[in-house]
Design an enzyme around this catalytic site. Sequence first.
Site, short mmCIF file in Angstrom:
data_model
loop_
_atom_site.label_atom_id
_atom_site.label_comp_id
_atom_site.label_asym_id
_atom_site.label_seq_id
_atom_site.Cartn_x
_atom_site.Cartn_y
_atom_site.Cartn_z
N GLU A 1 -5.02 1.11 2.78
CA GLU A 1 -4.78 0.11 3.82
C GLU A 1 -4.96 0.71 5.20
O GLU A 1 -5.50 0.07 6.11
CB GLU A 1 -3.37 -0.47 3.67
CG GLU A 1 -3.17 -1.79 4.45
CD GLU A 1 -2.73 -1.61 5.90
OE1 GLU A 1 -2.85 -2.56 6.68
OE2 GLU A 1 -2.25 -0.50 6.26
N GLU A 2 -4.52 1.94 5.36
CA GLU A 2 -4.57 2.56 6.69
C GLU A 2 -5.97 3.01 7.07
O GLU A 2 -6.19 3.49 8.20
CB GLU A 2 -3.60 3.75 6.76
CG GLU A 2 -2.13 3.41 6.47
CD GLU A 2 -1.47 2.51 7.53
OE1 GLU A 2 -2.16 2.07 8.46
OE2 GLU A 2 -0.26 2.24 7.38
N ASP B 1 -0.44 4.27 0.70
CA ASP B 1 -0.93 5.28 1.65
C ASP B 1 -0.21 5.12 2.98
O ASP B 1 0.33 4.05 3.28
CB ASP B 1 -2.45 5.19 1.84
CG ASP B 1 -2.90 3.89 2.50
OD1 ASP B 1 -2.31 2.82 2.18
OD2 ASP B 1 -3.83 3.92 3.32
N ASP C 1 4.79 -6.23 4.85
CA ASP C 1 4.16 -5.14 5.61
C ASP C 1 4.17 -5.48 7.10
O ASP C 1 3.33 -5.03 7.85
CB ASP C 1 2.73 -4.92 5.11
CG ASP C 1 2.13 -3.59 5.57
OD1 ASP C 1 2.90 -2.71 5.99
OD2 ASP C 1 0.90 -3.44 5.50
N ASP D 1 6.41 1.66 6.62
CA ASP D 1 5.00 1.24 6.49
C ASP D 1 4.26 2.10 5.48
O ASP D 1 3.80 3.17 5.82
CB ASP D 1 4.35 1.32 7.87
CG ASP D 1 2.91 0.87 7.88
OD1 ASP D 1 2.44 0.31 6.90
OD2 ASP D 1 2.25 1.12 8.90
N HIS E 1 3.47 4.25 12.63
CA HIS E 1 2.29 5.02 13.05
C HIS E 1 2.65 6.15 14.02
O HIS E 1 1.83 7.02 14.27
CB HIS E 1 1.21 4.12 13.69
CG HIS E 1 0.61 3.14 12.71
ND1 HIS E 1 -0.63 2.58 12.89
CD2 HIS E 1 1.10 2.64 11.56
CE1 HIS E 1 -0.88 1.76 11.87
NE2 HIS E 1 0.16 1.78 11.07
N HIS F 1 0.83 -1.21 0.00
CA HIS F 1 0.00 0.00 0.00
C HIS F 1 0.86 1.26 0.00
O HIS F 1 1.88 1.32 0.69
CB HIS F 1 -1.00 0.01 1.16
CG HIS F 1 -0.38 0.02 2.53
ND1 HIS F 1 -0.17 1.19 3.23
CD2 HIS F 1 0.04 -1.00 3.33
CE1 HIS F 1 0.36 0.88 4.42
NE2 HIS F 1 0.50 -0.43 4.50
#
Lengths: 455, 455
Positions: A149-150, A85, A176, A116, A423, A83
């Site tokens: 994805e997020e 994003d 991931d 990520d 994150h 991903h």
Amino acid sequence: MNNYIEKNRDKFLNELLDLIRIPSVSADSKFKQDMIRAAEFVRDRISEAGADKVEIYQTPGHPIVYGEKIIDPSLPTVLVYGHYDVQPADPYELWDSPPFEPVIKNERIYARGACDDKGQFYMHVKALETMLATDSLTCNIKIMIEGEEEVGSSHLETFVKENRELLKCDTILISDTSMIANDVPSIETGLRGLTYLEVEVVGANRDLHSGVYGGGVANPINVLCEMIASLKDENGHITIPGFYDNVEELTGSQRAALNAAPFDLEEYKKDLSIEDVAGERGYTTIERVSVRPTLDVNGIWGGYIGEGAKTVLPSKANAKISMRLVPNQTDQEICDLFTAHFKSIAPASVKVSVVPHHGGLPYVTPTDSLEYHAAELAMEESFGKKPIPTRGGGSIPIVALFEQELGRKSILMGFGLDIDGLHGPNESYGLFNYFKGIETIPLFFKHYAKLKKGE
Amino acid sequence: MNNYIEKNRDKFLNELLDLIRIPSVSADSKFKQDMIRAAEFVRDRISEAGADKVEIYQTPGHPIVYGEKIIDPSLPTVLVYGHYDVQPADPYELWDSPPFEPVIKNERIYARGACDDKGQFYMHVKALETMLATDSLTCNIKIMIEGEEEVGSSHLETFVKENRELLKCDTILISDTSMIANDVPSIETGLRGLTYLEVEVVGANRDLHSGVYGGGVANPINVLCEMIASLKDENGHITIPGFYDNVEELTGSQRAALNAAPFDLEEYKKDLSIEDVAGERGYTTIERVSVRPTLDVNGIWGGYIGEGAKTVLPSKANAKISMRLVPNQTDQEICDLFTAHFKSIAPASVKVSVVPHHGGLPYVTPTDSLEYHAAELAMEESFGKKPIPTRGGGSIPIVALFEQELGRKSILMGFGLDIDGLHGPNESYGLFNYFKGIETIPLFFKHYAKLKKGE
């Protein structure tokens, strides 16, 4: 192949940095144009790597990039998923350098998305380029990079359901996730599911003076705190009725195997600067973060949060709450249980609403499959050590759907580390890990083709 | 006098609107220049009204404006107190019109500070102008308008202690409270005290991925919610040890008198759009908001509070918490009890800090004093009805200090209404109330002088 990677080291790194510079935050609509730019960037690089049929597929949300290289229909086909994003970079003030201006320090790339999943999925683009440039691709490859994805992959879900033929494959390869350490390679064999909701507690129809009304009218912040506190008992058990009904309890030997992985509690606490860990009574930290479900408040706000003091009795308070799920909980079931329970415990003095954000099913992959063996052999060859199977605590909601819709298991061959700080602020990714990934991925294709041929 | 007020109606109103246009928010340092502008505006208007020795006194915080008119040292002296600072206007998006651009609608001024306390203290400036212009001032007057009432009046405290001679007076007159209704005039005979603190709960040294660490590491938001929830029991009693030790319990007849004031619970709930009131078991709403202490969270924040979802396990969470106090609690005692208790209930998995913001003592004034009678007679003359004594739920921290340092009681002759929405969005003040105040204040001086003379 390693020769080609070595020669193109600077180019491979600079392209990743360019990708990272695009602030592709899927959760926040103000980055919509950046999401489009990121998708176009990914499309162009996949195309340059040598893939065919490279296209951007529009969705009602953020676009999906897809490309493929079918070298021989009789060979096995690997679907690569990733991903482009990233998570929001808030709070910006906690970053040592701007989140979308990557900085290389101590052999690590610091930026939102460094690991990520830009750093991790881009390894596949460069691995593809390497295999095609050195004429060593041994399987057909399909590569699909999404932008949601997020935020729960909801449009990818529809896309997969509507494009089963396009995505037909023998296995799915995803980077991931994390390993235990650079000298302790591991492969995640499970992921937790997720239910993410937003709640609102409303008291009076307007903000009130806390002197004039205080003590006589419900304070939505106090009420929200009381409601959240009541969701766990003194043992850290979640009190939502039915919450544990479908939780798979591990056997004694499964628990022993899980706890045999290298883990140093003192180092763990020291790394986080905490005096003590916390969690569900009766389980180890390894279990708590992998095979047990959770309930965490990810955000809370209400009343006056500026400088100084304001004696307000606010009209409302909000929280974002997520639960990590384990087999055999489903996100829909838990979302329903949470919603019903949360509304049922609201006092008459407030109104409560619950809005589901997104969810995903938990996932477990067997360790006796051809594809798992291929990943094991690939990592053993590049790291010089056989990887340990672990259970991950994170979630990739689409993995369960792949199994359901495409009938294929996913291999979670991730190259991140816990210290990457996904994150959070100052996310990073080791240069070692980035290039080790580019080196290992072609080995997966090599071993997978061999194993499929029965060699 | 009423003739003069009538003739100058537009001027009196426009001056107030000009004052309101200055965003004098004391809590937020970005309004520092506006605080200075507001002080200068007040100084100039008091001077124009005819006062002598009008000066701005600098403090380490926001300045104090002082002026006086000593017509005859043998006459009684009234010290008028008010404040030109206002509460923050956040959240701006809830205002129907910009908070510092006053709008007149339905005979009401809508703006931050329209009532609290610009509208109310400016009545005194205009009453002074009226009395001097019509040669009807019957007492000496000292007027002191500060800029830190909304943040605890800490520098005024020092100023009062250092200027006892300057501020020497027979009584203190303050308009910073409310009446029951425009046709039910009342005078507040008590105020609650206040302790305001900010707490922080810190978990890990950085924001964490809620999948990788969730379940194994304390979530500061969950912990903060649990700690806040534990501060009250199921009866709404505050659980801090010793909290009620010094609370004065009213006698049965005192409670009966308090509850005899006009109050319609159904109307109250309807006005606030709530299904039910809430509060300490065993007490009525009137008691809960006046003679009982409270504990309210005024603000809370932690984790991701932007659009969409972010699966973060935050590093910290914060809250602003205030307690309204009643006789004979002291703010220092309660601040100490709260701090010790809050730290004692923190689990080992987090670190907790408590920072006191400001406080003030509760206050009660007798209803058998000369000054109370003067206020009663003044309101009876202008409203045509004898005002009812009530107990207010708000706090004016400096009032207890005036008694302590100047040896004088304060009269809380306020002209606001509960619907004014103090501290919230769309604060307003009735034109009726503004002009009724300007009309009533000179009557207080008239009756007070007469009563003091023994007429």
